[in-house]
Motif scaffolding. Structure first.
Motif, mmCIF file in Angstrom:
data_model
loop_
_atom_site.group_PDB
_atom_site.id
_atom_site.type_symbol
_atom_site.label_atom_id
_atom_site.label_comp_id
_atom_site.label_asym_id
_atom_site.label_seq_id
_atom_site.Cartn_x
_atom_site.Cartn_y
_atom_site.Cartn_z
ATOM 1 N N MET A 50 -22.990 -30.580 -34.146
ATOM 2 C CA MET A 50 -22.496 -29.585 -35.085
ATOM 3 C C MET A 50 -21.841 -28.435 -34.333
ATOM 4 S SD MET A 50 -25.976 -30.243 -36.982
ATOM 5 C CE MET A 50 -26.492 -30.533 -35.348
ATOM 6 N N ASP A 53 -20.153 -22.911 -38.123
ATOM 7 C CA ASP A 53 -21.198 -22.569 -39.086
ATOM 8 C C ASP A 53 -22.277 -23.641 -39.160
ATOM 9 O OD1 ASP A 53 -19.910 -20.200 -39.691
ATOM 10 O OD2 ASP A 53 -18.952 -20.975 -41.513
ATOM 11 N N ALA A 54 -21.904 -24.900 -38.988
ATOM 12 C CA ALA A 54 -22.888 -25.990 -39.045
ATOM 13 C C ALA A 54 -23.885 -25.886 -37.890
ATOM 14 C CB ALA A 54 -22.188 -27.347 -39.020
ATOM 15 N N ALA A 57 -26.279 -23.187 -38.784
ATOM 16 C CA ALA A 57 -27.173 -23.722 -39.823
ATOM 17 C C ALA A 57 -28.217 -24.644 -39.195
ATOM 18 C CB ALA A 57 -26.361 -24.462 -40.889
ATOM 19 N N ALA A 58 -27.831 -25.395 -38.153
ATOM 20 C CA ALA A 58 -28.781 -26.279 -37.459
ATOM 21 C C ALA A 58 -29.873 -25.461 -36.771
ATOM 22 C CB ALA A 58 -28.053 -27.159 -36.445
#
Length: 118
Positions: A50, A53-54, A57-58
């Protein structure tokens, strides 16, 4: 951006464990943001990678899913230039068992790529 030193990287690894173990999520995320103003990549080896933003988020999902269950201890930190490998011992609070993990960080040009082997 100034060059990242071995001491800076070691401090980052140790401090993230301190923040994790003491439940200081905002400080944990701030450590990453300070070292990664240009971007973050999180790779769960064999599963997914990722960015942007991913990736953030992770990190948030990792915290939400595990910070209340696991205490981490960096056992070995090996720094070679802008790369660092860290062997972690993980104490699972319930049922009181240990597991291990290895995380490899590449810190370069204001970015961190984290490869997680758990």
């Amino acid at each position: 951006m100034p060059a990242i030193t071995e001491d800076t990287i070691r401090r980052f690894i140790v401090q993230q464990a301190v923040c994790w173990n003491s439940g200081r999520k905002d400080d944990f995320l701030a450590l990453y943001r300070e070292l990664t103003p240009e971007g973050l990549t999180v790779e769960y080896v064999g599963r997914s990678t990722m960015t942007g933003d991913a990736a953030w988020a992770a990190l948030d999902a990792m915290w939400t899913g595990y910070a209340h269950q696991v205490r981490i201890q960096p056992v070995e930190i090996i720094v070679n230039g802008s790369d660092v490998a860290c062997y972690y011992r993980n104490l699972w609070i319930e049922p009181g068992t240990l597991s291990s993990g290895i995380e490899v960080y590449t810190v370069q040009d204001g970015r961190i790529h984290v490869r997680i082997f758990h």
